[in-house]
Design a protein around this motif. Structure first.
Motif, PDB file in Angstrom:
ATOM      1  N   SER A 202       0.833  -1.213   0.000  1.00  0.00           N
ATOM      2  CA  SER A 202       0.000   0.000   0.000  1.00  0.00           C
ATOM      3  C   SER A 202       0.860   1.252   0.000  1.00  0.00           C
ATOM      4  O   SER A 202       0.578   2.216  -0.720  1.00  0.00           O
ATOM      5  CB  SER A 202      -0.933  -0.019   1.214  1.00  0.00           C
ATOM      6  N   GLN A 203       1.939   1.263   0.789  1.00  0.00           N
ATOM      7  CA  GLN A 203       2.808   2.433   0.859  1.00  0.00           C
ATOM      8  C   GLN A 203       3.652   2.581  -0.396  1.00  0.00           C
ATOM      9  O   GLN A 203       3.859   3.693  -0.886  1.00  0.00           O
ATOM     10  CB  GLN A 203       3.708   2.337   2.096  1.00  0.00           C
TER      11      GLN A 203
ATOM     12  N   SER B 183       1.553   3.624  -3.638  1.00  0.00           N
ATOM     13  CA  SER B 183       0.972   4.967  -3.629  1.00  0.00           C
ATOM     14  C   SER B 183       1.937   5.984  -4.219  1.00  0.00           C
ATOM     15  O   SER B 183       3.133   5.732  -4.385  1.00  0.00           O
ATOM     16  CB  SER B 183       0.591   5.366  -2.199  1.00  0.00           C
TER      17      SER B 183
ATOM     18  N   ARG C 277      -0.361  10.607   0.716  1.00  0.00           N
ATOM     19  CA  ARG C 277      -0.126   9.786  -0.469  1.00  0.00           C
ATOM     20  C   ARG C 277      -1.309   9.909  -1.424  1.00  0.00           C
ATOM     21  O   ARG C 277      -2.425  10.241  -1.021  1.00  0.00           O
ATOM     22  CB  ARG C 277       0.072   8.308  -0.102  1.00  0.00           C
TER      23      ARG C 277
ATOM     24  N   ASN D 137      -3.154   8.114  -5.218  1.00  0.00           N
ATOM     25  CA  ASN D 137      -3.356   6.858  -5.928  1.00  0.00           C
ATOM     26  C   ASN D 137      -2.278   6.691  -6.999  1.00  0.00           C
ATOM     27  O   ASN D 137      -2.063   7.575  -7.820  1.00  0.00           O
ATOM     28  CB  ASN D 137      -4.738   6.835  -6.571  1.00  0.00           C
TER      29      ASN D 137
ATOM     30  N   ARG E 156       0.530   6.316 -12.379  1.00  0.00           N
ATOM     31  CA  ARG E 156       1.802   6.916 -11.967  1.00  0.00           C
ATOM     32  C   ARG E 156       2.591   7.450 -13.154  1.00  0.00           C
ATOM     33  O   ARG E 156       3.199   8.518 -13.073  1.00  0.00           O
ATOM     34  CB  ARG E 156       2.631   5.875 -11.208  1.00  0.00           C
TER      35      ARG E 156
END
Length: 397
Positions: free
Chosen positions: A108-109, A112, A338, A340, A344
């Protein structure tokens, strides 16, 4: 034998036909609902085929799927398939210390996107004032916490305490897990540990190198000979640079995933592929970019070799920040908001273009200010020169 049907009818209103629900029993080979599947089948044969974002979406669909999708071995498989460098014993041990099942929190980290807010100057100024007040308050609180006033001696006495004087929020070590893919195939994976407490790191320009100067990594990619091959690198080469704080158990991905620029040197033929992450700092520096440069050269057989993979931090004036300044910024990013990371690549290229535009406007504004100052100095010098000759002329008369 034909499958049997169990049919139930529901009473409807006078103006609508009766509603009939039909269920085919599974004992005769008929269809059945997804919820009727055994949890082992769902976990072992369905959830193991999902990628990270799909697995996260599946966990939000029902309580049962949330329980099954939270298994750590599923997220461990996702992390290892997405970032092969996380399969090393050192990184696996660090991930196991993360809260809430380890690999799920790490994914998750790391998936993000660092927040990069385009704030106005007055917003940054108010943040600076608030930060200044907080800093003054902390300094005074620490002073009165470790000091006592002796009325007999009429002086302050410093208490011996280690809880405050030795307290430091900066991580003593940063770990980089880097993976480069070309057409969804891993061509480079490495882990690098960087200590942050030495005076050399604090005062020198911040730079992390993933490859030794004399080392080269062979790849199956053909060395680009024209602009078309460079365009192919832009579309098919991806990079992930996960920065890990092992003490704070936090991680952040500093790469734009897809390259923001590819440049080929006209003389040596070396190709530099750039990946960036734009971060918001304060009023003085505005924004900074974490620039990742992948330098590739050609081999004797015509294939491309990776010769350099490095990370640096640069402000809007083109100045490379030292280790102390960069560490403060990176720590703020690790603890900050953070976004989504699904898009990216597109977001990274957009932020990079905005950063270049802001840098250009900043330089033009600086040049105009310096030009105005030069004009004032010239005018002032001419005025003094005229006044001096007028004074001499008056004396001669």
């Amino acid at each position: 034998n034909k499958p049997k049907f169990h049919t139930s009818q529901m009473t409807s209103s006078l103006h609508s036909p009766p509603i009939t629900t039909t269920t085919v029993t599974a004992e005769y080979g008929g269809a059945t609902g997804f919820s009727d599947l055994h949890p082992y089948i769902i976990e072992a044969h369905i959830l193991t085929r999902l990628d990270g974002p799909t697995l996260a979406s599946t966990s939000c669909s029902s309580v049962a799927l949330h329980h099954l999708s939270s298994e750590n071995h599923l997220w461990s498989r996702v992390c290892h398939s997405t970032w092969p460098s996380t399969a090393t014993p050192r990184i696996s041990h660090i991930i196991s210390t993360f809260p809430d099942a380890g690999h799920r929190t790490f994914y998750s980290q790391s998936f993000s996107l660092p927040s990069s807010e385009n704030k106005q100057i007055h917003d940054l100024e108010s943040e600076n004032l608030t930060s200044l007040r907080s800093t003054i308050y902390i300094i005074l609180s620490n002073f009165f916490a470790v000091c006592l006033f002796n009325r007999n001696r009429k002086q302050w006495i410093i208490q011996q305490t280690n809880s405050i004087s030795n307290r430091s929020s900066s991580p003593p070590e940063l770990i980089s897990a880097v993976d480069i893919h070309y057409k969804n195939k891993a061509i480079f994976s490495n882990v690098q540990e960087t200590e942050t407490t030495s005076s050399w790191f604090q005062s020198s320009p911040f730079r992390i190198d993933m490859i030794d100067p004399k080392e080269v990594i062979s790849t199956p990619i053909k060395h680009p000979s024209d602009d078309d091959t460079c365009t192919d690198l832009i579309e098919h080469m991806t990079l992930s640079w996960i920065l890990i704080d092992p003490i704070g158990r936090r991680s952040i991905n500093l790469s734009s995933f897809k390259s923001v620029s590819v440049q080929r040197h006209w003389l040596t033929g070396e190709v530099q592929v750039r990946f960036t992450s734009i971060l918001t700092v304060d009023q003085k520096r505005g924004h900074v970019q974490c620039e990742i440069v992948v330098t590739c050269g050609g081999s004797e057989v015509g294939e491309m070799q990776v010769r350099e993979v490095s990370l640096g931090v640069e402000d809007m004036d083109g100045t490379h920040l030292n280790g102390r300044e960069s560490l403060v910024i990176l720590q703020k990013v690790l603890e900050g908001k953070r976004g989504n990371g699904a898009n990216r690549g597109e977001i990274g290229r957009k932020r990079y273009k905005e950063f270049l535009e802001m840098s250009r406007e900043r330089k033009e504004k600086k040049l105009r200010r310096e030009g105005t100052l030069d004009s004032l100095c010239v005018a002032f010098g001419i005025l003094i020169f005229v006044a001096f000759w007028c004074f001499l002329f008056c004396l001669s008369r």
